[in-house]
Enzyme design. Structure first.
Site, short mmCIF file in Angstrom:
data_model
loop_
_atom_site.label_atom_id
_atom_site.label_comp_id
_atom_site.label_asym_id
_atom_site.label_seq_id
_atom_site.Cartn_x
_atom_site.Cartn_y
_atom_site.Cartn_z
N ARG A 154 0.86 -1.18 0.00
CA ARG A 154 0.00 0.00 0.00
C ARG A 154 0.90 1.23 0.00
O ARG A 154 2.01 1.20 0.54
CB ARG A 154 -0.91 0.01 1.22
N LYS A 178 -2.00 -2.54 7.84
CA LYS A 178 -3.20 -2.08 8.53
C LYS A 178 -3.36 -2.76 9.88
O LYS A 178 -3.08 -3.95 10.02
CB LYS A 178 -4.45 -2.36 7.66
N HIS A 256 -2.06 2.80 -6.26
CA HIS A 256 -2.81 1.58 -5.98
C HIS A 256 -2.95 0.71 -7.22
O HIS A 256 -3.09 -0.52 -7.11
CB HIS A 256 -4.19 1.93 -5.42
N ARG A 259 -0.28 -1.75 -7.24
CA ARG A 259 -0.58 -2.85 -6.31
C ARG A 259 -1.48 -3.88 -7.00
O ARG A 259 -1.26 -5.09 -6.89
CB ARG A 259 -1.25 -2.28 -5.07
N HIS A 282 -4.02 -8.94 3.02
CA HIS A 282 -5.47 -9.00 3.13
C HIS A 282 -5.86 -9.88 4.31
O HIS A 282 -5.34 -10.98 4.48
CB HIS A 282 -6.10 -9.57 1.85
N TYR A 291 -9.14 -10.50 -7.88
CA TYR A 291 -8.14 -10.55 -8.95
C TYR A 291 -8.38 -11.69 -9.91
O TYR A 291 -7.93 -11.64 -11.06
CB TYR A 291 -6.73 -10.60 -8.35
#
Length: 316
Positions: A154, A178, A256, A259, A282, A291
């Site tokens: 990120r 995160k 992004h 990414r 994730h 994806y």
């Protein structure tokens, strides 16, 4: 426990708890704060507040948001913030019931993420090597783009990397993601070369700064700004500049997007979803599964463009 006296104090206490107990990222806290402030101001105009608002009035606020023309994703995000605030208030004993618990939101539109093909990424990387006023600028830009594409980080994770994580010609980088979760991401040979070159340039500039009485930076990509490192906004603008120089539509390129390209290209070359999930950080593999749809769409486009049976003007 007595509830805070004002809406502002409700929001402040909620955000503090999110940061302390759940390790919420700064950007997440800022988004919560903006959304709850808007709801609070709307309640003020209705002569109401968090302590006494009911389900019907919350639904009226969402209808008002829709009337303002706010997107479905924005309305869904605002309801999410409201739901979390009142769940927190109920758990703290500020309310006897959660007035938002039964409200269903508009949901989010399911859009496939934009991505880039390999040739477009190569052009962006070439542009990075040529863009900058000085050799150091070019080395930094190359390092940013090579590391981003090699790791799928990120943008906040990238620009705030500590320089200590890059010492010693690492094969992998430790990334703080995160919620304060750490993960390891591997570096490709081109990314390692770009990182080594940037460290040489960065350290030379750092020594000159220290010689003039300045202090060393703990960040890999230092800046004189308040954060101490390159900002997300500055990197966003840099990527747009590189896209224009590379002949790639700036409208389809953001940090992004790189990414997304990282994940899509891995999947196209045989990587499994669980591995990609780990690399991207994730929490749920369902997030990573998007994806597979991106890849399916690109394969469909490939067939429609190049398969002879898909061409209406094919001659028998």
């Amino acid at each position: 426990m007595a509830a805070p006296a004002t809406n502002e104090l409700w929001i402040s206490a909620f955000l503090e708890a999110q940061a302390a107990e759940l390790g919420a990222a700064t950007n997440t806290l800022l988004a919560y704060g903006r959304d709850l402030k808007d709801f609070s101001e709307w309640l003020d105009r209705q002569a109401s507040g968090f302590a006494d608002v009911g389900q019907q009035r919350i639904e009226s606020y969402l209808i008002d948001c829709d009337a303002q023309g706010l997107s479905r994703s924005t309305r869904a995000r605002r309801l999410s913030a409201i739901k979390q605030l009142f769940r927190f208030a109920f758990e703290e004993g500020w309310r006897d019931a959660n007035p938002a618990i039964q409200i269903k939101g508009p949901g989010r539109q399911k859009r496939l993420p934009k991505t880039l093909d390999v040739a477009e990424v190569d052009r962006l990387l070439d542009a990075a090597r040529q863009t900058g006023r000085t050799t150091a600028d070019k080395a930094r830009n190359t390092c940013l783009m090579e590391v981003l594409y090699a790791t799928g980080m990120r943008v906040t994770e990238l620009v705030s990397l500590p320089v200590s994580s890059a010492r010693g010609d690492p094969r992998m980088l430790l990334v703080l993601g995160k919620g304060g979760k750490e993960r390891m991401v591997p570096l490709s040979p081109p990314a390692r070369d770009a990182l080594a070159e940037w460290l040489n340039q960065r350290d030379t500039a750092e020594e000159a700064t220290v010689a003039k009485g300045g202090q060393r930076s703990r960040f890999l990509f230092p800046s004189r700004g308040k954060s101490g490192h390159l900002t997300r906004n500055r990197f966003f603008l840099l990527v747009k500049e590189l896209a224009a120089k590379a002949g790639v539509s700036p409208g389809k390129v953001t940090p992004h997007t790189l990414r997304h390209a990282f994940a899509t290209h891995l999947l196209a070359n045989g990587a499994d979803l669980r591995s990609i999930q780990t690399l991207l950080g994730h929490a749920d593999v369902a997030t990573t599964e998007v994806y597979t749809h991106v890849l399916d769409e690109r394969l469909s486009e490939l067939v429609l463009q190049h398969h002879p049976l898909a061409k209406g003007d094919r001659q028998d």
